[in-house]
Design a protein around this motif. Structure first.
Motif, PDB file in Angstrom:
ATOM      1  N   VAL A  52       0.842  -1.192   0.000  1.00 60.85           N
ATOM      2  CA  VAL A  52       0.000   0.000   0.000  1.00 60.85           C
ATOM      3  C   VAL A  52       0.881   1.247   0.000  1.00 60.85           C
ATOM      4  N   ASP A  53       0.464   2.247  -0.758  1.00 61.59           N
ATOM      5  CA  ASP A  53       1.130   3.549  -0.770  1.00 61.59           C
ATOM      6  C   ASP A  53       0.795   4.251   0.543  1.00 61.59           C
ATOM      7  N   ILE A  54       1.805   4.494   1.356  1.00 62.38           N
ATOM      8  CA  ILE A  54       1.554   5.021   2.705  1.00 62.38           C
ATOM      9  C   ILE A  54       0.933   6.410   2.671  1.00 62.38           C
ATOM     10  N   THR A  55       1.144   7.152   1.592  1.00 63.61           N
ATOM     11  CA  THR A  55       0.582   8.507   1.524  1.00 63.61           C
ATOM     12  C   THR A  55      -0.931   8.499   1.342  1.00 63.61           C
ATOM     13  N   THR A  56      -1.503   7.332   1.046  1.00 60.19           N
ATOM     14  CA  THR A  56      -2.958   7.235   0.870  1.00 60.19           C
ATOM     15  C   THR A  56      -3.670   6.815   2.151  1.00 60.19           C
ATOM     16  N   VAL A  57      -2.906   6.613   3.233  1.00 61.98           N
ATOM     17  CA  VAL A  57      -3.471   6.087   4.477  1.00 61.98           C
ATOM     18  C   VAL A  57      -3.585   7.200   5.513  1.00 61.98           C
TER      19      VAL A  57
END
Length: 485
Positions: A52-57
């Motif tokens: 998962v792209d951490i910037t989307t969390v």
């Protein structure tokens, strides 16, 4: 195939295909299955849905508010990043005596001897990578990059293997038939030490460890109770009592009755082969080693069935002990064993699993149960916060968990009957190229059934600090200092 334990070389991934490759479609993802030279099939890479792209969390890390009497200090131990390349597929805590009992490879720092057959005595006698002399063992599953490209093996680990095997044989020969001294732990009984008494306490704890180790060397192979009492136990009692009486006086304060540490002077002798109560930290006893299936041991490239690829050495391995948000901490007993996470979530479920994965710059904001894709230039990190509420009695338990548990997530308080000890936080930082992250080509070693599920990440610790170091740690944390050794 010979066993590969102890110190080894990191090698590039080597896989020799014997009958080609087949492409299988599973759960909407393409999995390349390669039949290797020993007819074992392995799936390369990890399901991309585990990334998962951490910037989307959204931020999900919650901090417990510190109370006025919180222990706010930190104590960080520098044990390196496994530069000496100590790997094996063992776990002497969860599977004592079983070689390759983990079925995946562990990175080790700290104690130099840790393997399947480790005992309290062998750990105490070994060297360490820690700069301050901490002999504790810290270990976690390795991270690999697996691009499925065939590469040449660049190193030959045969000499290192032979050296390790000889060292293990020598250690077993020395240990065979030896009785063991079992002595009361002192550091865990210490209250906060005043600054003016710290030097005297440090000296006393160092002397106690020294005379105890010297006495153990004098134990004969055959235990004659009368002879041992006269030649070892009673002289040791007198030496320990004299040292601890001095420490009792040093800790005396006006208006306060000090603990009589002299009562902790007497040690007992455990004959060889006799199991010990689980509370004294010697629960492994003298169990004979259990041979593993040679076909499932790490090969010369440190690869196992289902666990292949190039091992990634951490850029940093930060081992930091922290305090409690609601009060002071007490010392850990020597040989306390602690687990973080759960390596077998497909069997045990996720009740003991933890969110371990994050990125540089996101440590206090986001921790996930998935592999992370970090912003350009940011490092991949694993953060492991260990349980820190000890039952005050046992150094291990049947499931390796009930003797030390987590504090309440909302309040930070330990349950009734448990006391706060310093909490170990292991922070591992990796330089994983971003294109590898995006393609889902890095993975944690795991039991084959776990398929490199990031939720199965885990970590292990056994405390082999001297009482002097442990006392220094507790005082640093309780007095709100920032200490690095």
């Amino acid at each position: 195939m010979t066993r590969t334990g102890g110190r080894h070389q990191i090698s590039s991934r080597t896989k020799i295909a014997s009958i080609g490759a087949a492409v299988a479609i599973a759960a909407g993802a393409v999995v390349v299955v390669t039949a290797t030279s020993d007819d074992q099939a392995s799936a390369d890479g990890v399901d991309i849905s585990n990334f998962v792209d951490i910037t989307t969390v959204q931020p999900n890390v919650k901090q417990v508010k510190k109370q006025g009497n919180a222990s706010r200090g930190t104590f960080t131990v520098d044990c390196g990043v496994n530069e000496n390349e100590h790997f094996n597929g063992d776990n002497f805590i969860a599977a004592p005596g079983v070689e390759n009992g983990a079925e995946h490879l562990h990175d080790y720092v700290g104690n130099l001897s840790t393997n399947a057959n480790s005992t309290n005595e062998s750990l105490q006698a070994a060297g360490t990578t820690c700069k301050n002399g901490d002999k504790s063992t810290y270990f976690w599953p390795v991270i690999r990059i697996d691009t499925a490209d065939e590469e040449e093996n660049e190193v030959d680990a045969a000499a290192a293997q032979a050296q390790d095997q000889q060292a293990a044989a020598d250690a077993n020969a020395r240990k065979k038939g030896r009785p063991q001294l079992v002595c009361p732990d002192i550091a865990s009984k210490l209250d906060e030490v005043p600054d003016e008494a710290q030097a005297d306490v440090d000296k006393a704890l160092e002397e106690v460890d020294k005379v105890t180790e010297e006495a153990e060397q004098k134990l004969p192979a055959a235990v004659d109770a009368n002879a041992v009492d006269a030649q070892v136990v009673n002289p040791l009692l007198e030496k320990r009592k004299a040292i601890l009486d001095r420490m009792t006086l040093a800790l005396g304060r006006p208006g306060r009755q000090p603990i009589d540490f002299g009562a902790l002077s007497r040690c007992s002798v455990k004959p060889p082969g006799q199991p010990s109560p689980i509370g004294d930290g010697s629960e492994n006893g003298d169990k004979p080693p259990v041979e593993a299936d040679p076909g499932n041991e790490p090969d010369e490239n440190q690869e196992l069935p289902g666990n292949d690829g190039e091992i990634q050495q951490p850029l940093k391995a930060e081992l930091t002990f922290r305090g409690s948000p609601v009060g002071k901490v007490t010392a850990m007993p020597k040989f306390l064993k602690i687990l973080y996470g759960d390596a077998k979530i497909s069997i045990n479920g996720t009740k003991n699993a933890r969110d371990s994965w994050t990125c540089e710059g996101f440590e206090d904001k986001v921790q996930l149960a998935k592999y992370v894709i970090c912003p350009e230039g940011k490092k991949v990190k694993r953060i492991h916060d260990f349980p820190s509420c000890w039952d005050g009695k046992n150094t291990d338990s049947a499931n390796h968990r009930t003797h030390i548990v987590f504090p309440d997530a909302a309040t930070g308080k330990c349950a009734e009957g448990f006391k706060a000890v310093p909490q170990l936080r292991t922070t591992l930082t990796y330089d994983i190229p971003r294109d590898i992250q995006v393609k889902g080509q890095y993975k944690v070693d795991s039991f084959p059934n776990e398929d490199h599920n990031p939720v199965s990440d885990h970590d292990d610790f056994a405390n082999v600090m001297s009482q002097k170091i442990m006392n220094r740690l507790v005082n640093c944390v309780n007095k709100g200092k920032t200490c690095k050794e």
